[in-house]
Motif scaffolding. Structure first.
Motif, PDB file in Angstrom:
ATOM      1  N   LYS A 158      -7.299   1.669   8.386  1.00 23.54           N
ATOM      2  CA  LYS A 158      -6.775   0.421   7.845  1.00 23.54           C
ATOM      3  C   LYS A 158      -6.952   0.415   6.335  1.00 23.54           C
ATOM      4  N   LEU A 159      -6.156  -0.398   5.674  1.00 27.33           N
ATOM      5  CA  LEU A 159      -6.184  -0.445   4.209  1.00 27.33           C
ATOM      6  C   LEU A 159      -7.221  -1.467   3.756  1.00 27.33           C
ATOM      7  N   ASP A 160      -8.473  -1.119   3.981  1.00 28.25           N
ATOM      8  CA  ASP A 160      -9.580  -2.020   3.665  1.00 28.25           C
ATOM      9  C   ASP A 160     -10.177  -1.681   2.302  1.00 28.25           C
ATOM     10  N   VAL A 161     -11.364  -2.221   2.043  1.00 26.48           N
ATOM     11  CA  VAL A 161     -12.025  -2.008   0.747  1.00 26.48           C
ATOM     12  C   VAL A 161     -12.260  -0.528   0.495  1.00 26.48           C
ATOM     13  N   ALA A 162     -12.691   0.197   1.519  1.00 25.22           N
ATOM     14  CA  ALA A 162     -12.963   1.627   1.361  1.00 25.22           C
ATOM     15  C   ALA A 162     -11.693   2.388   1.012  1.00 25.22           C
ATOM     16  N   ALA A 163     -10.584   2.047   1.658  1.00 23.09           N
ATOM     17  CA  ALA A 163      -9.317   2.716   1.370  1.00 23.09           C
ATOM     18  C   ALA A 163      -8.858   2.402  -0.053  1.00 23.09           C
ATOM     19  N   ARG A 164      -9.024   1.159  -0.458  1.00 25.80           N
ATOM     20  CA  ARG A 164      -8.633   0.786  -1.825  1.00 25.80           C
ATOM     21  C   ARG A 164      -9.467   1.520  -2.856  1.00 25.80           C
ATOM     22  N   GLN A 165     -10.727   1.742  -2.550  1.00 21.44           N
ATOM     23  CA  GLN A 165     -11.587   2.483  -3.466  1.00 21.44           C
ATOM     24  C   GLN A 165     -11.119   3.924  -3.597  1.00 21.44           C
ATOM     25  N   GLN A 166     -10.730   4.544  -2.475  1.00 20.37           N
ATOM     26  CA  GLN A 166     -10.230   5.919  -2.512  1.00 20.37           C
ATOM     27  C   GLN A 166      -8.975   6.018  -3.370  1.00 20.37           C
ATOM     28  N   VAL A 167      -8.094   5.043  -3.253  1.00 21.57           N
ATOM     29  CA  VAL A 167      -6.860   5.049  -4.033  1.00 21.57           C
ATOM     30  C   VAL A 167      -7.155   4.798  -5.504  1.00 21.57           C
ATOM     31  N   SER A 168      -8.047   3.874  -5.780  1.00 23.68           N
ATOM     32  CA  SER A 168      -8.375   3.511  -7.157  1.00 23.68           C
ATOM     33  C   SER A 168      -8.879   4.710  -7.953  1.00 23.68           C
ATOM     34  N   VAL A 169      -9.660   5.553  -7.309  1.00 27.98           N
ATOM     35  CA  VAL A 169     -10.214   6.747  -7.972  1.00 27.98           C
ATOM     36  C   VAL A 169      -9.104   7.676  -8.470  1.00 27.98           C
ATOM     37  N   LEU A 170      -7.964   7.684  -7.764  1.00 28.72           N
ATOM     38  CA  LEU A 170      -6.856   8.570  -8.127  1.00 28.72           C
ATOM     39  C   LEU A 170      -6.070   8.068  -9.336  1.00 28.72           C
ATOM     40  N   LYS A 171      -6.283   6.798  -9.723  1.00 24.50           N
ATOM     41  CA  LYS A 171      -5.616   6.196 -10.883  1.00 24.50           C
ATOM     42  C   LYS A 171      -4.077   6.342 -10.811  1.00 24.50           C
ATOM     43  N   PRO A 172      -3.458   5.815  -9.767  1.00 28.31           N
ATOM     44  CA  PRO A 172      -1.995   5.931  -9.646  1.00 28.31           C
ATOM     45  C   PRO A 172      -1.266   4.930 -10.531  1.00 28.31           C
ATOM     46  N   ASP A 173      -0.030   5.268 -10.888  1.00 28.61           N
ATOM     47  CA  ASP A 173       0.851   4.335 -11.583  1.00 28.61           C
ATOM     48  C   ASP A 173       1.784   3.628 -10.604  1.00 28.61           C
ATOM     49  N   LEU A 174       2.291   4.366  -9.618  1.00 27.59           N
ATOM     50  CA  LEU A 174       3.344   3.867  -8.742  1.00 27.59           C
ATOM     51  C   LEU A 174       3.079   4.302  -7.302  1.00 27.59           C
ATOM     52  N   LEU A 175       3.385   3.404  -6.363  1.00 31.95           N
ATOM     53  CA  LEU A 175       3.335   3.715  -4.938  1.00 31.95           C
ATOM     54  C   LEU A 175       4.759   3.952  -4.442  1.00 31.95           C
ATOM     55  N   VAL A 176       4.988   5.079  -3.775  1.00 33.34           N
ATOM     56  CA  VAL A 176       6.270   5.384  -3.143  1.00 33.34           C
ATOM     57  C   VAL A 176       6.033   5.461  -1.638  1.00 33.34           C
ATOM     58  N   ILE A 210      -0.262  12.575  -7.149  1.00 34.87           N
ATOM     59  CA  ILE A 210      -1.721  12.593  -7.265  1.00 34.87           C
ATOM     60  C   ILE A 210      -2.424  12.363  -5.924  1.00 34.87           C
ATOM     61  N   GLY A 211      -1.648  12.005  -4.896  1.00 31.14           N
ATOM     62  CA  GLY A 211      -2.261  11.810  -3.594  1.00 31.14           C
ATOM     63  C   GLY A 211      -1.235  11.407  -2.549  1.00 31.14           C
ATOM     64  N   VAL A 212      -1.640  11.509  -1.289  1.00 30.66           N
ATOM     65  CA  VAL A 212      -0.782  11.147  -0.161  1.00 30.66           C
ATOM     66  C   VAL A 212      -1.569  10.253   0.785  1.00 30.66           C
TER      67      VAL A 212
END
Length: 324
Positions: free
Chosen positions: A70-88, A28-30
């Motif tokens: 950096k993995l800040d609030v903005a980056a976390r928001q971008q990831v959250s929108v993708l609704k992932p189950d697992l990080l690889v 769902i994303g990279v």
């Protein structure tokens, strides 16, 4: 099962492709490092993972290929929108904090090119070569707060011949890691319906060893060291930072070499380019602090890499000179 893949260099590309090929898994994303200036003109270019993702995720690049500084609030928001189950993750190069990992209901897994807990850290491939190990391997572990300390989900040994370079060993790791990853993802997918986190074998933390980031300065050859140690460095630092010395004020890269096992008595100071009655056999002989190194490929800074015969044709005073 929805997967976000985090990585940057070429070694991780087959694993990214393996995610796409595993049945029941949706990429769902990279997540990768930002574009950096490369080439003669310094144009910003994506990482190898970023480039591969453009083909695997042809639609919605801006929302599915993430390149935060950096993995800040903005980056976390971008990831959250993708609704992932697992990080690889494979060679992403940054630490995932607890707030970031909380975005993944099934947690995260990481591919590491060593037999953990040996060689935790950023340069396990180079470490195995530098230490002249007879074997190394690949571990797939759960992501934990301490670096490379998660439970082991899968591990595979790789036997070493003693002639590997970081480039060649990285190629082997790249292929084998992708083959291992598919099976791990299948097991995690089977547990998804229960909401369970990936489970594996805990590491013995008392046996942990560590490796550090490689700097360019480490490529400077110290001819007072043994031929075995210099040979290992030349292989470990290929393709970067490459091993180098100084000849007549010019930077000279030693690209390929091995320890000399012929019948020739050591002589002179370390760094002396030796002559053997006009017969150089299979390369150029250089005295070290312990033993002789036979060099087969060299390159002056900003010049073409040459095999030893061609190099000597253009550097006729090389034999008998002192390298520093």
């Amino acid at each position: 099962m929805r997967v976000l893949f985090a990585g940057s260099p070429a070694i991780a590309v087959p694993s990214l492709e393996a995610v796409c090929k595993t049945k029941g898994i949706e990429l769902i994303g990279v997540l990768t490092n930002p574009d950096t200036p490369k080439g003669r003109h310094g144009s910003p270019l994506p990482t190898e993972i970023g480039e591969a993702a453009q083909d695997l995720l042809p639609d919605a690049h801006e929302t599915r290929i993430l390149k935060p500084f950096k993995l800040d609030v903005a980056a976390r928001q971008q990831v959250s929108v993708l609704k992932p189950d697992l990080l690889v993750s494979f060679a992403y190069g940054r630490i995932f904090g607890p707030k970031f990992l909380a975005l993944f209901p099934l947690g995260g897994i990481n591919i590491h090119p060593s037999l953990l807990p040996k060689y935790r850290g950023p340069s396990p491939i180079q470490a195995a070569i530098l230490n002249r190990d007879s074997e190394t391997g690949i571990s797939i572990q759960t992501l934990a707060q301490q670096m490379d300390s998660g439970d082991i989900l899968a591990a595979e040994k790789i036997q070493l011949t003693g002639r590997e370079t970081s480039l060649s060993l990285g190629g082997i790791v790249s292929v084998k890691a992708a083959q291992m990853l598919g099976g791990v993802l299948e097991k995690i997918k089977e547990n998804k319906s229960t909401g369970r986190q990936p489970e594996g074998k805990p590491q013995n933390h008392s046996e942990a060893s560590y490796c550090s980031i490689i700097s360019r300065d480490e490529g400077v050859i110290k001819w007072s060291e043994s031929a075995f140690k210099i040979d290992a460095k030349i292989r470990a630092f290929d393709p970067w930072p490459l091993c180098r010395t100084i000849h007549n004020g010019r930077e000279l890269f030693i690209l390929e070499a091995e320890v000399y096992n012929g019948d020739f008595k050591s002589q002179g100071e370390p760094g002396l380019v030796l002559e053997k009655s006009g017969n150089l056999e299979n390369g150029i002989l250089i005295q070290t602090g312990d033993g002789i190194l036979v060099v087969t490929k060299l390159q002056y800074q900003a010049k073409k890499a040459l095999f030893w015969q061609d190099f000597l044709n253009g550097a006729r005073n090389f034999i008998g000179s002192q390298l520093i």
